[in-house]
Scaffold this motif. Structure first.
Motif, short mmCIF file in Angstrom:
data_model
loop_
_atom_site.label_atom_id
_atom_site.label_comp_id
_atom_site.label_asym_id
_atom_site.label_seq_id
_atom_site.Cartn_x
_atom_site.Cartn_y
_atom_site.Cartn_z
N TYR A 281 0.85 -1.20 0.00
CA TYR A 281 0.00 0.00 0.00
C TYR A 281 0.88 1.25 0.00
N PHE A 282 1.85 1.29 0.90
CA PHE A 282 2.72 2.47 1.01
C PHE A 282 3.65 2.60 -0.21
N ILE A 283 4.23 1.49 -0.59
CA ILE A 283 5.20 1.54 -1.69
C ILE A 283 4.48 1.88 -3.00
N ASP A 284 3.32 1.29 -3.21
CA ASP A 284 2.58 1.55 -4.45
C ASP A 284 2.14 3.01 -4.55
N ILE A 285 1.58 3.52 -3.47
CA ILE A 285 1.06 4.90 -3.53
C ILE A 285 2.20 5.88 -3.81
N MET A 286 3.32 5.68 -3.11
CA MET A 286 4.41 6.66 -3.23
C MET A 286 5.31 6.37 -4.45
N GLY A 287 5.40 5.10 -4.82
CA GLY A 287 6.27 4.73 -5.93
C GLY A 287 5.59 4.82 -7.28
N ARG A 288 4.24 4.66 -7.30
CA ARG A 288 3.52 4.73 -8.58
C ARG A 288 2.65 5.97 -8.69
N GLY A 289 2.40 6.60 -7.53
CA GLY A 289 1.71 7.89 -7.57
C GLY A 289 0.20 7.84 -7.50
N TYR A 290 -0.35 6.71 -7.09
CA TYR A 290 -1.82 6.67 -6.92
C TYR A 290 -2.20 5.53 -5.96
N TYR A 291 -3.40 5.64 -5.42
CA TYR A 291 -3.90 4.58 -4.53
C TYR A 291 -4.27 3.36 -5.37
N PRO A 292 -3.73 2.19 -5.05
CA PRO A 292 -4.10 1.00 -5.83
C PRO A 292 -5.53 0.58 -5.52
N SER A 293 -6.10 -0.20 -6.42
CA SER A 293 -7.52 -0.57 -6.25
C SER A 293 -7.75 -1.41 -4.99
N TYR A 294 -6.70 -2.15 -4.54
CA TYR A 294 -6.90 -2.98 -3.35
C TYR A 294 -6.94 -2.15 -2.06
N SER A 295 -6.74 -0.82 -2.16
CA SER A 295 -6.76 0.02 -0.95
C SER A 295 -8.04 -0.20 -0.15
N LYS A 296 -9.14 -0.35 -0.90
CA LYS A 296 -10.44 -0.49 -0.22
C LYS A 296 -10.45 -1.73 0.65
#
Ligand code: BG6
Length: 489
Positions: A281-296
């Motif tokens: 969650y942390f790496i994806d948001i900061m490394g790819r620049g958006y909340y991934p769909s699995y955030s929910k």
């Protein structure tokens, strides 16, 4: 089999201000969130000392996983009969020239250290920064430059000025984003001509409550909202840093110990995936620049209904993506359906040995994590913490024969070299935690030592503070001078 690493590989060590620097109350340093944390041990967890409005004293636990929330009516207090390790730490503040020289003697070409936020902005909200604080890090950076050592600066290592934590409940409030970005701007303008590598936050994915993140609760809605504010703050810093320092490279640091399913039962493997997503969650948001769909699904599992975004947040997350992904790696854990990994802090793995602090020693896990991150984000990685906390017994000359540390580091460095040379992972460097003995974050003791260099100091701060290289010092020097090739011997 060759362990020789690519030219330009960065070799060094890593520290954190409140565990290393000391200099409490000197040079205009303000009170830091960690300053109220007592010493402790594995058996007796450290505490924050707090006073309620009715005058009674309480000690909310501040162990690694911050079990107790801090009551709203409690404020920190210093007690005479308590020892607060951050105040002196191992006194890098007065030993920096000697310490940098010792590290240079091993061939370090990078040194990761954190800036003490309350040394620059004592309360976090002054209009102007504290010149004496800025000057201290100028001196440190200039001293490093004499030896050709590059800084890798952690802007915020689990901390903030105490006043910010109290006034706003830390990262719960967006006001802290403004304070952080103002602080970053000062650092970039002052040190940007000499510093290429920056980390916006240390172990941003670790659940740490009052103090580090400043929030009074360590889980649930408040925590995930506070995390969002940190994501926005980090992205704003990255964007600003790129504008002010065109050659700069930014990472944030993640706690990335390996995690295995305890069995191959599908429920355990599925559970492992869900737990791991708490990190991705942390790496994806900061490394790819958006909340991934699995955030929910992450939020749902943690009882969080959703995150409040402000206009512009999505855009800044996209614009302020990290340049590289850096992480700490010490051990691996196992998990199974029904476990809550955050509250367990590790479960036994029958295939692995453990350190005296119960941390499973798992070099192959490092290679696995390096591959996982690189495969996923496709940006260079940087191992910015790895090392072994051990009980070192010094002889009458303060010399330590730490063969166990050499063994640990050798196996981990071999695994790292394999990930680079055999698996094709792009890795900028390796900074070992911690080249010089310092105070343990989780237990608040000196007994848990990591260094290549022994410091004569006990858990209560007694000792001469004399620095003495251990056996591992000479060993690491050889490894660095051969750029890894000697790992084969
Ligand atoms: C990381 C932190 O969690 O691990 C460091 O970034 C910390 O601050 C290190 O010191 C080792 O943990 P400990 O508890 O053994 O000091």
């Amino acid at each position: 089999m060759t362990y020789q690493l690519p030219e330009g590989f960065l070799w060094g060590g890593a520290t954190a201000d409140f565990q290393f620097e000391g200099g409490f109350g000197e040079g205009g340093r303000g009170i830091l969130s960690h300053d109220y944390e007592t010493d402790g041990s594995q058996e007796n967890p450290r505490h924050h000392t707090m006073k309620r409005s009715d005058g009674s004293i309480i000690n909310p636990r501040s162990s690694f996983f911050y079990a107790d929330p801090v009551p709203g009516d409690a404020t920190p207090i210093f007690l005479e009969n308590e020892y607060y390790p951050s105040h002196k730490a191992v006194d890098f503040y007065h030993h920096y020239k000697e310490d940098i020289k010792l590290m240079a003697g091993m061939g370090f070409n990078v040194f990761r250290f954190s800036i003490c936020w309350s040394r620059i902005f004592p309360t976090g909200e002054e209009l102007e920064p504290n010149e004496a604080g800025l000057q201290f890090y100028d001196d440190v950076i200039n001293e490093m430059a004499k030896y050709g050592m590059e800084p890798l600066i952690t802007i915020c290592h689990d901390e903030m000025p105490m006043q910010l934590a109290l006034k706003y409940d830390g990262w719960s409030s967006r006001k802290v984003i403004d304070a952080y970005v103002k602080y970053c701007k000062v650092l970039f303008e002052r040190y940007g001509d000499r510093c290429r590598y920056w980390l916006t936050f240390n172990e941003i994915n670790a659940v740490r409550g009052f103090g580090p993140m400043g929030t009074r609760q360590s889980g649930g809605q408040e925590r995930y909202q506070a995390d969002h504010h940190m994501f926005v703050a980090s992205a704003m810093a990255v964007k600003l840093g790129h504008e002010l320092m065109p050659n700069s490279q930014f990472g944030a640091m993640y706690a990335m110990s390996e995690l295995y399913a305890r069995t191959c039962k599908p429920e355990d493997v599925f559970h492992r995936m869900q737990e791991r997503r708490e990190n991705w969650y942390f790496i994806d948001i900061m490394g790819r620049g958006y909340y991934p769909s699995y955030s929910k699904s992450v939020w749902r599992n943690r009882g969080v209904s959703g995150i409040a975004f402000e206009p512009g947040d999505e855009e800044i997350l996209r614009e302020g993506q990290l340049d590289f992904i850096s992480f700490s790696y010490y051990r691996s854990n196992t998990t199974q359906a029904g476990d809550d990994w955050f509250n367990v802090g590790g479960s036994p793995n029958p295939y692995l040995e453990e350190t005296p602090w119960g941390w499973a020693v798992d070099p192959l896990g490092l290679r696995h994590v390096m591959n996982d991150i690189f495969d996923r984000i496709q940006k260079p990685i940087f191992i910015v913490e790895n090392g072994m906390g051990a009980v070192d017994v010094a002889d009458e000359n303060d010399y330590v024969e730490d063969d166990y540390r050499i063994d640990y580091l050798k196996k981990h460095l071999q695994a790292m070299a394999d990930a680079i040379n055999l698996d094709g992972v792009e890795c900028l460097g390796y900074t070992m935690w911690a080249p010089i003995d310092l105070v343990s974050l989780s237990t608040g003791e000196m007994k848990k030592r990591y260094g290549f260099i022994y410091v004569d100091m006990d858990d209560k701060g007694n000792g001469s503070l004399k620095r003495t290289p251990k056996k591992s010092y000479e060993w690491m020097k050889e490894i660095i001078s051969s750029n890894g090739a000697k790992l084969a011997e």
